[in-house]
Design an enzyme around this catalytic site. Structure first.
Site, short mmCIF file in Angstrom:
data_model
loop_
_atom_site.label_atom_id
_atom_site.label_comp_id
_atom_site.label_asym_id
_atom_site.label_seq_id
_atom_site.Cartn_x
_atom_site.Cartn_y
_atom_site.Cartn_z
N TYR A 1 42.47 34.75 28.04
CA TYR A 1 41.09 35.50 28.52
C TYR A 1 40.83 36.58 27.67
O TYR A 1 40.02 36.96 26.95
CB TYR A 1 40.80 35.38 29.63
CG TYR A 1 39.44 35.95 30.39
CD1 TYR A 1 38.22 35.14 30.23
CD2 TYR A 1 39.23 37.22 30.79
CE1 TYR A 1 37.10 35.49 30.63
CE2 TYR A 1 37.89 37.61 31.15
CZ TYR A 1 36.77 36.87 31.17
OH TYR A 1 35.62 37.16 31.53
N LYS A 17 38.89 37.09 24.37
CA LYS A 17 37.35 37.89 24.45
C LYS A 17 37.85 39.18 23.36
O LYS A 17 36.50 39.34 22.83
CB LYS A 17 37.30 38.47 25.80
CG LYS A 17 36.85 37.66 26.62
CD LYS A 17 35.36 36.99 26.59
CE LYS A 17 34.78 36.33 27.73
NZ LYS A 17 33.38 35.97 27.59
N PRO A 40 44.97 44.70 37.13
CA PRO A 40 44.56 45.88 36.77
C PRO A 40 44.52 46.75 38.11
O PRO A 40 44.00 46.15 39.14
CB PRO A 40 43.31 45.80 36.13
CG PRO A 40 43.29 44.50 35.33
CD PRO A 40 43.94 43.54 36.51
N THR A 63 41.42 48.92 42.98
CA THR A 63 39.64 49.23 42.79
C THR A 63 39.29 48.18 41.91
O THR A 63 39.77 47.84 40.98
CB THR A 63 39.49 50.65 42.71
OG1 THR A 63 39.84 50.90 41.15
CG2 THR A 63 40.39 51.68 43.32
N ARG A 107 47.25 36.44 31.76
CA ARG A 107 45.72 36.77 31.60
C ARG A 107 45.47 36.83 30.16
O ARG A 107 44.08 37.11 29.79
CB ARG A 107 45.21 38.05 32.42
CG ARG A 107 45.68 38.18 33.79
CD ARG A 107 45.37 39.46 34.34
NE ARG A 107 43.89 39.91 34.41
CZ ARG A 107 43.21 39.84 35.91
NH1 ARG A 107 44.10 39.69 36.89
NH2 ARG A 107 41.98 40.29 35.73
#
Ligand code: NAD
Ligand code: UDP
Ligand code: UDP
Length: 311
Positions: free
Chosen positions: A143, A147, A272, A208, A140
């Protein structure tokens, strides 16, 4: 005003172009169509105040505008991992070019950053002063680190060159015009439910996310861009109501009336475990708060996918 939206043919970009035209602005949409789709903006072409330019933001861009919304960057894991080097280039070289443009024009520039800058967070809910927990060498990272570096560039152009910047950290957003194959959870679950395929839950489904409906986020973009001078952010934007992926699957099943079952698949690396924005700053400084419930937003999104899959 004459405004530039990079990534304007994408999911969020197309809604933003539409809103800005509706507000009476002249909009230049720049996109290389990597994940964007001409159908997202087909209804805007022909409007004399809308202009479309095929361009890759990793190359310099010489145009004349008064404000720049920088959204160009693939956003879903499937797409940003397809060509990870290009993903980092888009965030980093893209930011340098758009900041160079803003500097030359003395234009205000807004960066569409992301909750991914927090990585797999140890602080919950996430506040803007949390520095994050990001793996710099994982799948990941192209990205997340791209950013993060873009945010660094924004703040250095601000400090070093006085560029008027706005940085907003967007949390999971969904709605019509999401790419049906981009692998994001809301589009995946809806498409699977409508096709009668099993709903794929990665891992236990106890992780979540907090889902913001696109209309709420677009209002946030406009408020942030037009906020008082000197308010740079970063500011979190998302819906703070948190759901597990199992709860999301159940909602999608009940709203579509689908008979699909649920299957569990392996959890991707560095996924996550929890994510929820603290939006105190957005509330207090921008008077912004999301209004659309997950249920109402899902109804709109399901209707969109029903039309798209039928056509
Ligand atoms: P999207 O993939 O639909 O849109 C991205 C757009 O950028 C596409 O139209 C794509 O063709 C274009 N693009 C990609 N690389 C480019 C390049 N080098 N030059 C020019 N155009 C390029 O994704 P989205 O969900 O609309 O995301 C828009 C922005 O918002 C992205 O910067 C993303 O990181 C950010 N964001 C989105 C979410 C979300 O939940 N949707 C969350 C956090 C951040
Ligand atoms: N740039 C651009 N459009 C402009 C001005 C600059 O695309 O209108 C690009 C330019 O190619 C440069 C980058 O933005 O590489 C950064 O510009 P800056 O002025 O900060 O740097 P410099 O030109 O000094 O390298
Ligand atoms: N996810 C899932 N099934 C899917 C797609 C995603 O369970 O078909 C999970 C994924 O593992 C993650 C969450 O849903 O925990 C959100 O994934 P998404 O790719 O939409 O966004 P991000 O991980 O970038 O927040």
């Amino acid at each position: 005003m004459k405004l530039l939206v990079t990534g304007g043919a994408g999911f969020l970009g197309s809604h933003l172009c539409e809103r800005l035209l509706g507000d009476g602005h002249d909009v230049l949409c720049v996109d290389n169509f990597f994940t964007g789709d001409k159908r997202n903006i087909a209804h805007l072409v022909g409007n004399p105040y809308f202009e479309l330019q095929r361009h890759d933001v990793t190359f310099p861009l010489y145009v004349e505008v008064e404000q720049i919304y920088n959204l160009a960057c693939p956003a879903s894991p499937v797409h940003y991992q397809f060509d990870p080097v290009q993903t980092t280039k888009t965030s980093v070289h893209g930011a340098i070019n758009m900041l160079g443009l803003a500097k030359r024009l003395k234009a205000r520039i807004l960066q569409a950053s992301t909750s991914e800058v927090y990585g797999d967070p140890e602080v919950h809910p996430q506040t803007e002063d949390y520095w994050g927990r990001v793996n710099p060498i994982g799948i990941r990272s192209c990205y997340d680190e791209g950013k993060r570096c873009a945010e660094t560039l924004f703040f250095d152009y601000h400090r070093q060159h006085g560029v008027d910047i706005k940085v907003m950290r967007i949390f999971n957003t969904y709605g019509p015009r999401m790419h049906p194959n981009d692998g994001r959870v809301v589009s995946n679950f809806i498409v699977q439910a409508l096709r009668g395929e099993d709903i794929s839950i990665y891992g236990s489904g106890q992780q979540t996310r907090s889902f913001c409906y696109v209309d709420d986020l677009i209002e946030g973009f406009v408020r942030m861009m037009n906020s008082e001078a000197g308010f740079t952010g970063p500011v979190n934007m998302g819906n703070p109501v948190e759901f597990t992926m199992l709860e999301l699957a159940e909602k999608v099943l009940s709203l579509t009336g689908s008979k699909s079952g649920i299957i569990h698949k392996p959890l991707p690396n560095d996924d996550p475990r929890q994510r929820q924005p603290d939006i105190t700053i957005a509330r207090e400084r921008l008077g912004w708060t999301p209004k659309v419930s997950l249920e109402d937003g899902l109804v709109e999104t399901i209707a969109y996918f029903r039309r798209t899959l039928a056509g």
